[in-house]
Motif scaffolding. Sequence first.
Motif, PDB file in Angstrom:
ATOM      1  N   LEU A 195       0.832  -1.198   0.000  1.00 41.21           N
ATOM      2  CA  LEU A 195       0.000   0.000   0.000  1.00 41.21           C
ATOM      3  C   LEU A 195       0.866   1.247   0.000  1.00 41.21           C
ATOM      4  N   ASP A 196       1.932   1.248   0.785  1.00 37.42           N
ATOM      5  CA  ASP A 196       2.821   2.408   0.837  1.00 37.42           C
ATOM      6  C   ASP A 196       3.423   2.714  -0.530  1.00 37.42           C
ATOM      7  N   VAL A 197       3.716   1.661  -1.295  1.00 38.54           N
ATOM      8  CA  VAL A 197       4.255   1.854  -2.654  1.00 38.54           C
ATOM      9  C   VAL A 197       3.233   2.572  -3.529  1.00 38.54           C
ATOM     10  N   PHE A 198       1.972   2.147  -3.450  1.00 37.06           N
ATOM     11  CA  PHE A 198       0.934   2.761  -4.280  1.00 37.06           C
ATOM     12  C   PHE A 198       0.624   4.191  -3.835  1.00 37.06           C
ATOM     13  N   ILE A 199       0.649   4.450  -2.536  1.00 39.28           N
ATOM     14  CA  ILE A 199       0.435   5.809  -2.033  1.00 39.28           C
ATOM     15  C   ILE A 199       1.529   6.727  -2.568  1.00 39.28           C
ATOM     16  N   SER A 200       2.774   6.253  -2.523  1.00 38.24           N
ATOM     17  CA  SER A 200       3.904   7.036  -3.019  1.00 38.24           C
ATOM     18  C   SER A 200       3.742   7.352  -4.496  1.00 38.24           C
ATOM     19  N   ARG A 201       3.284   6.385  -5.260  1.00 32.94           N
ATOM     20  CA  ARG A 201       3.077   6.567  -6.704  1.00 32.94           C
ATOM     21  C   ARG A 201       2.010   7.643  -6.964  1.00 32.94           C
ATOM     22  N   LEU A 202       0.900   7.586  -6.237  1.00 33.31           N
ATOM     23  CA  LEU A 202      -0.158   8.574  -6.437  1.00 33.31           C
ATOM     24  C   LEU A 202       0.302   9.971  -6.006  1.00 33.31           C
ATOM     25  N   ARG A 203       1.063  10.048  -4.944  1.00 36.22           N
ATOM     26  CA  ARG A 203       1.581  11.345  -4.505  1.00 36.22           C
ATOM     27  C   ARG A 203       2.475  11.979  -5.565  1.00 36.22           C
ATOM     28  N   LYS A 204       3.275  11.180  -6.234  1.00 41.60           N
ATOM     29  CA  LYS A 204       4.140  11.706  -7.296  1.00 41.60           C
ATOM     30  C   LYS A 204       3.310  12.248  -8.450  1.00 41.60           C
ATOM     31  N   ILE A 205       2.223  11.556  -8.760  1.00 39.63           N
ATOM     32  CA  ILE A 205       1.361  12.012  -9.859  1.00 39.63           C
ATOM     33  C   ILE A 205       0.747  13.374  -9.551  1.00 39.63           C
ATOM     34  N   PHE A 206       0.356  13.578  -8.285  1.00 40.72           N
ATOM     35  CA  PHE A 206      -0.327  14.819  -7.901  1.00 40.72           C
ATOM     36  C   PHE A 206       0.588  15.844  -7.252  1.00 40.72           C
ATOM     37  N   LYS A 207       1.899  15.668  -7.344  1.00 39.25           N
ATOM     38  CA  LYS A 207       2.832  16.546  -6.633  1.00 39.25           C
ATOM     39  C   LYS A 207       2.742  18.004  -7.075  1.00 39.25           C
ATOM     40  N   ASP A 208       2.319  18.266  -8.306  1.00 35.00           N
ATOM     41  CA  ASP A 208       2.218  19.648  -8.791  1.00 35.00           C
ATOM     42  C   ASP A 208       0.820  20.232  -8.648  1.00 35.00           C
ATOM     43  N   GLU A 209      -0.093  19.448  -8.059  1.00 36.88           N
ATOM     44  CA  GLU A 209      -1.470  19.911  -7.862  1.00 36.88           C
ATOM     45  C   GLU A 209      -1.559  20.619  -6.503  1.00 36.88           C
ATOM     46  N   THR A 210      -1.687  21.934  -6.527  1.00 33.59           N
ATOM     47  CA  THR A 210      -1.656  22.709  -5.278  1.00 33.59           C
ATOM     48  C   THR A 210      -2.876  22.484  -4.395  1.00 33.59           C
ATOM     49  N   HIS A 211      -3.961  22.001  -4.970  1.00 32.63           N
ATOM     50  CA  HIS A 211      -5.193  21.816  -4.191  1.00 32.63           C
ATOM     51  C   HIS A 211      -5.520  20.341  -3.962  1.00 32.63           C
ATOM     52  N   VAL A 212      -4.551  19.486  -4.208  1.00 34.01           N
ATOM     53  CA  VAL A 212      -4.767  18.048  -4.025  1.00 34.01           C
ATOM     54  C   VAL A 212      -3.593  17.468  -3.239  1.00 34.01           C
ATOM     55  N   ARG A 213      -3.898  16.696  -2.216  1.00 35.41           N
ATOM     56  CA  ARG A 213      -2.821  16.028  -1.479  1.00 35.41           C
ATOM     57  C   ARG A 213      -3.378  14.808  -0.746  1.00 35.41           C
ATOM     58  N   ILE A 214      -2.507  13.838  -0.534  1.00 32.95           N
ATOM     59  CA  ILE A 214      -2.870  12.653   0.251  1.00 32.95           C
ATOM     60  C   ILE A 214      -2.161  12.778   1.586  1.00 32.95           C
ATOM     61  N   GLU A 215      -2.933  13.000   2.635  1.00 29.92           N
ATOM     62  CA  GLU A 215      -2.368  13.204   3.960  1.00 29.92           C
ATOM     63  C   GLU A 215      -2.223  11.886   4.705  1.00 29.92           C
ATOM     64  N   ASN A 216      -1.111  11.759   5.417  1.00 28.58           N
ATOM     65  CA  ASN A 216      -0.901  10.606   6.291  1.00 28.58           C
ATOM     66  C   ASN A 216      -1.422  10.960   7.683  1.00 28.58           C
ATOM     67  N   ILE A 217      -2.366  10.192   8.169  1.00 28.32           N
ATOM     68  CA  ILE A 217      -2.907  10.402   9.514  1.00 28.32           C
ATOM     69  C   ILE A 217      -2.225   9.373  10.424  1.00 28.32           C
ATOM     70  N   PRO A 218      -1.261   9.800  11.237  1.00 27.40           N
ATOM     71  CA  PRO A 218      -0.462   8.861  12.028  1.00 27.40           C
ATOM     72  C   PRO A 218      -1.295   7.864  12.814  1.00 27.40           C
ATOM     73  N   ARG A 219      -0.918   6.586  12.694  1.00 26.89           N
ATOM     74  CA  ARG A 219      -1.530   5.474  13.406  1.00 26.89           C
ATOM     75  C   ARG A 219      -3.008   5.259  13.073  1.00 26.89           C
ATOM     76  N   VAL A 220      -3.486   5.940  12.033  1.00 22.64           N
ATOM     77  CA  VAL A 220      -4.892   5.775  11.639  1.00 22.64           C
ATOM     78  C   VAL A 220      -5.014   5.367  10.175  1.00 22.64           C
ATOM     79  N   GLY A 221      -4.556   6.230   9.274  1.00 23.10           N
ATOM     80  CA  GLY A 221      -4.701   5.929   7.858  1.00 23.10           C
ATOM     81  C   GLY A 221      -4.334   7.105   6.973  1.00 23.10           C
ATOM     82  N   PHE A 222      -5.161   7.366   5.950  1.00 24.97           N
ATOM     83  CA  PHE A 222      -4.863   8.407   4.974  1.00 24.97           C
ATOM     84  C   PHE A 222      -6.135   9.198   4.644  1.00 24.97           C
ATOM     85  N   LYS A 223      -5.915  10.387   4.089  1.00 25.27           N
ATOM     86  CA  LYS A 223      -7.045  11.211   3.670  1.00 25.27           C
ATOM     87  C   LYS A 223      -6.677  11.923   2.365  1.00 25.27           C
TER      88      LYS A 223
END
Length: 227
Positions: A195-223
């Motif tokens: 899962l971490d590999v796929f999250i990293s891949r999606l973050r790279k795709i959206f890295k230049d999108e100023t209004h889009v981000r995948i947040e890591n919620i510690p010990r819970v998950g992602f948003k």
Amino acid sequence: MSKKRILYVEDDETLAFLTADNLEQHFDVTHVSNGKEAFELFCKENFDLCVLDIMLPDMDGFEIAQEIRNRNEEIPIIFISAKTMKEDRIKGLRLGADDYLVKPYSIEELILKIEIFLNRSQKKVEKSNKNHTIGTFTFEPTNYSLKNETQQITLTEREATLLNLFVENKNTVLKREKILTELWGNDDYFSGRSLDVFISRLRKIFKDETHVRIENIPRVGFKLVIE
């Protein structure tokens, strides 16, 4: 109702016999022991899912998966291998495989994995073709594609499933366990690393999108945040 067709590639005769014998109780199985022959057969016939060993004569499982993904982004691929290194598992998933089982594996687990991925593929076919806007991108889940004025990116089935899960729950925290269960059917350590590999891949795709981000919620998950 006709059985789903499985392309099973394994050069160990004893293991292949035992596995195919069990799979044939549930699916229409075509077994091939040679990598090159397997890919040639894939190009000629229609299959619903591929189960690939990695160490094969003439053409290894990684090479087969690469060629299959060049031709078909949708068909589920499951690796089965004696190669236990984390790097091999990650390489397989990056090539677009849906799962990676290490030998000796449980026949029951393999059958369950196959059923999960076949059911998921069927649901994708049945879903409406609803597109989503993510920043400057248009996301087409059924085509596994992200498009904007300058780019057209083809996702793997697993990446598209993950992104669609995020989009359908945008601006909402998704627990890690829920994501893993949705995508892999379990929440074990190796699925978590994948899962971490796929999250990293999606973050790279959206890295230049100023209004889009995948947040890591510690010990819970992602948003997925879309502003």
